[in-house]
Scaffold this motif. Sequence first.
Motif, mmCIF file in Angstrom:
data_model
loop_
_atom_site.group_PDB
_atom_site.id
_atom_site.type_symbol
_atom_site.label_atom_id
_atom_site.label_comp_id
_atom_site.label_asym_id
_atom_site.label_seq_id
_atom_site.Cartn_x
_atom_site.Cartn_y
_atom_site.Cartn_z
ATOM 1 N N LEU A 7 44.358 48.553 48.842
ATOM 2 C CA LEU A 7 44.522 47.306 48.307
ATOM 3 C C LEU A 7 46.049 46.947 48.230
ATOM 4 C CD1 LEU A 7 41.927 47.333 45.000
ATOM 5 C CD2 LEU A 7 41.767 46.131 47.573
ATOM 6 N N GLU A 8 46.788 47.805 47.671
ATOM 7 C CA GLU A 8 48.282 47.651 47.732
ATOM 8 C C GLU A 8 48.738 47.699 49.045
ATOM 9 O OE1 GLU A 8 51.204 46.319 45.695
ATOM 10 O OE2 GLU A 8 49.493 47.055 44.580
ATOM 11 N N ASN A 9 48.260 48.246 49.860
ATOM 12 C CA ASN A 9 48.770 48.170 51.487
ATOM 13 C C ASN A 9 48.590 46.748 52.011
ATOM 14 O OD1 ASN A 9 49.761 50.541 51.462
ATOM 15 N ND2 ASN A 9 47.949 51.554 52.483
ATOM 16 N N PHE A 10 47.633 46.030 51.727
ATOM 17 C CA PHE A 10 46.880 44.777 52.375
ATOM 18 C C PHE A 10 47.679 43.542 51.491
ATOM 19 C CE2 PHE A 10 44.227 47.502 54.798
ATOM 20 C CZ PHE A 10 44.430 47.014 56.117
ATOM 21 N N TYR A 11 47.619 43.640 50.235
ATOM 22 C CA TYR A 11 48.127 42.817 49.066
ATOM 23 C C TYR A 11 48.968 43.512 48.176
ATOM 24 C CZ TYR A 11 44.001 41.241 51.342
ATOM 25 O OH TYR A 11 42.814 40.936 52.297
ATOM 26 N N PRO A 12 50.420 43.661 48.742
ATOM 27 C CA PRO A 12 51.385 44.200 47.905
ATOM 28 C C PRO A 12 51.795 43.269 46.926
ATOM 29 C CG PRO A 12 52.019 43.622 50.269
ATOM 30 C CD PRO A 12 50.831 43.604 50.222
ATOM 31 N N GLY A 13 51.960 43.771 45.588
ATOM 32 C CA GLY A 13 52.566 43.126 44.570
ATOM 33 C C GLY A 13 51.349 42.111 43.888
ATOM 34 N N GLN A 14 50.167 42.023 44.650
ATOM 35 C CA GLN A 14 49.040 41.151 44.003
ATOM 36 C C GLN A 14 48.056 41.640 43.294
ATOM 37 O OE1 GLN A 14 48.966 39.371 48.342
ATOM 38 N NE2 GLN A 14 47.864 37.790 46.836
ATOM 39 N N ILE A 15 48.123 43.214 43.081
ATOM 40 C CA ILE A 15 46.983 43.785 42.478
ATOM 41 C C ILE A 15 46.988 43.511 41.004
ATOM 42 C CG2 ILE A 15 45.545 45.792 42.350
ATOM 43 C CD1 ILE A 15 45.830 44.114 45.245
ATOM 44 N N ILE A 16 46.197 43.255 40.130
ATOM 45 C CA ILE A 16 46.046 43.421 38.834
ATOM 46 C C ILE A 16 45.062 44.560 38.297
ATOM 47 C CG2 ILE A 16 45.719 42.267 36.607
ATOM 48 C CD1 ILE A 16 46.388 39.717 37.820
ATOM 49 N N SER A 17 45.206 45.152 37.761
ATOM 50 C CA SER A 17 44.209 46.367 37.164
ATOM 51 C C SER A 17 43.950 45.809 35.652
ATOM 52 C CB SER A 17 44.676 47.935 37.342
ATOM 53 O OG SER A 17 44.868 48.114 38.525
ATOM 54 N N PRO A 18 43.129 45.006 35.292
ATOM 55 C CA PRO A 18 43.149 44.431 34.091
ATOM 56 C C PRO A 18 42.291 45.651 33.040
ATOM 57 C CG PRO A 18 41.602 43.633 35.598
ATOM 58 C CD PRO A 18 42.299 44.315 36.260
ATOM 59 N N ASN A 19 42.418 45.660 31.632
ATOM 60 C CA ASN A 19 41.881 46.527 30.956
ATOM 61 C C ASN A 19 40.812 45.824 30.007
ATOM 62 O OD1 ASN A 19 43.360 48.771 31.633
ATOM 63 N ND2 ASN A 19 44.980 47.860 30.903
ATOM 64 N N SER A 20 40.998 44.510 30.297
ATOM 65 C CA SER A 20 39.999 43.752 29.377
ATOM 66 C C SER A 20 39.745 42.332 29.888
ATOM 67 C CB SER A 20 40.669 43.547 27.928
ATOM 68 O OG SER A 20 41.696 42.557 27.929
ATOM 69 N N LEU A 21 38.713 41.600 29.584
ATOM 70 C CA LEU A 21 38.438 40.279 29.950
ATOM 71 C C LEU A 21 39.581 39.435 29.695
ATOM 72 C CD1 LEU A 21 36.058 38.632 31.094
ATOM 73 C CD2 LEU A 21 35.308 38.205 28.724
ATOM 74 N N ASP A 22 40.366 39.687 28.466
ATOM 75 C CA ASP A 22 41.624 38.521 28.372
ATOM 76 C C ASP A 22 42.662 38.782 29.388
ATOM 77 O OD1 ASP A 22 40.431 37.885 25.952
ATOM 78 O OD2 ASP A 22 41.332 39.571 24.940
ATOM 79 N N GLU A 23 42.581 39.772 30.243
ATOM 80 C CA GLU A 23 43.496 40.075 31.265
ATOM 81 C C GLU A 23 43.279 39.244 32.635
ATOM 82 O OE1 GLU A 23 45.104 44.004 31.560
ATOM 83 O OE2 GLU A 23 44.789 44.209 29.382
ATOM 84 N N ILE A 24 42.222 38.817 32.634
ATOM 85 C CA ILE A 24 41.659 38.140 33.966
ATOM 86 C C ILE A 24 42.308 36.687 33.815
ATOM 87 C CG2 ILE A 24 39.767 36.919 35.272
ATOM 88 C CD1 ILE A 24 38.119 39.275 34.109
ATOM 89 N N PRO A 25 42.971 36.165 34.741
ATOM 90 C CA PRO A 25 43.677 34.792 34.970
ATOM 91 C C PRO A 25 42.706 33.975 34.801
ATOM 92 C CG PRO A 25 44.461 36.219 36.688
ATOM 93 C CD PRO A 25 43.321 37.036 36.091
ATOM 94 N N GLU A 26 43.154 32.645 34.123
ATOM 95 C CA GLU A 26 42.318 31.549 33.627
ATOM 96 C C GLU A 26 41.653 30.704 34.679
ATOM 97 O OE1 GLU A 26 40.955 30.509 30.793
ATOM 98 O OE2 GLU A 26 41.480 32.024 29.542
ATOM 99 N N ASN A 27 42.691 30.118 35.409
ATOM 100 C CA ASN A 27 42.586 29.152 36.609
ATOM 101 C C ASN A 27 42.736 29.235 38.148
ATOM 102 O OD1 ASN A 27 41.669 27.263 34.676
ATOM 103 N ND2 ASN A 27 43.618 26.970 33.875
ATOM 104 N N ASN A 28 42.865 30.603 38.437
ATOM 105 C CA ASN A 28 43.188 30.947 39.709
ATOM 106 C C ASN A 28 41.965 31.379 40.404
ATOM 107 O OD1 ASN A 28 45.815 31.978 37.886
ATOM 108 N ND2 ASN A 28 46.409 31.612 40.042
#
Length: 179
Positions: A7-28
Amino acid sequence: MPLEQTLENFYPGQIISPNSLDEIPENNYMVYILVLDDTPIVLGLGKRNRARIIFDNSNNTTLHNFKSMLVRLYHLYGGGPFSRYIIVFDNRNEAAQAENHLHYLVGGNNINLPQDIMDHLFQGLPEEATSKLLLKLALASSYSGLSDLYKWRQKSLINDFDWNEISNRLPLDLLNWNV
């Protein structure tokens, strides 16, 4: 190569590893991934409402997602721990291209359960049991098997005996409500 590195090789700097539902972005728009043993169980596209499925567990479920039953069964009978990833994009088209690319690279686009999970789900049920048929129909649903089960119960298509059998195999507080 481990999934996170891919994932990091194809999408560098775009990866989020959320630990909770609250860490999922709202409108993207995003690609969301639920992983077990470095293999994607769910890899999908959408906004927060769809991505929340990666935080489903044995107590909470995203009822109206067609992979909700798959995720529930993995949590109940498939072990863990699970990893979660989100890749955020500027628009739906970028996210759709990434989803297709990742399906090709790493999978995550099927609803086939491993045999050991199926064995646990159906353990002790006779082949002719109505509850077994209902579970098989829910697994074959093109919508949401869990939602179908609720709907069938609400319309009195599932009797108390079969409902109790299903509830014991898919424990969830909502399964215990009465019609």
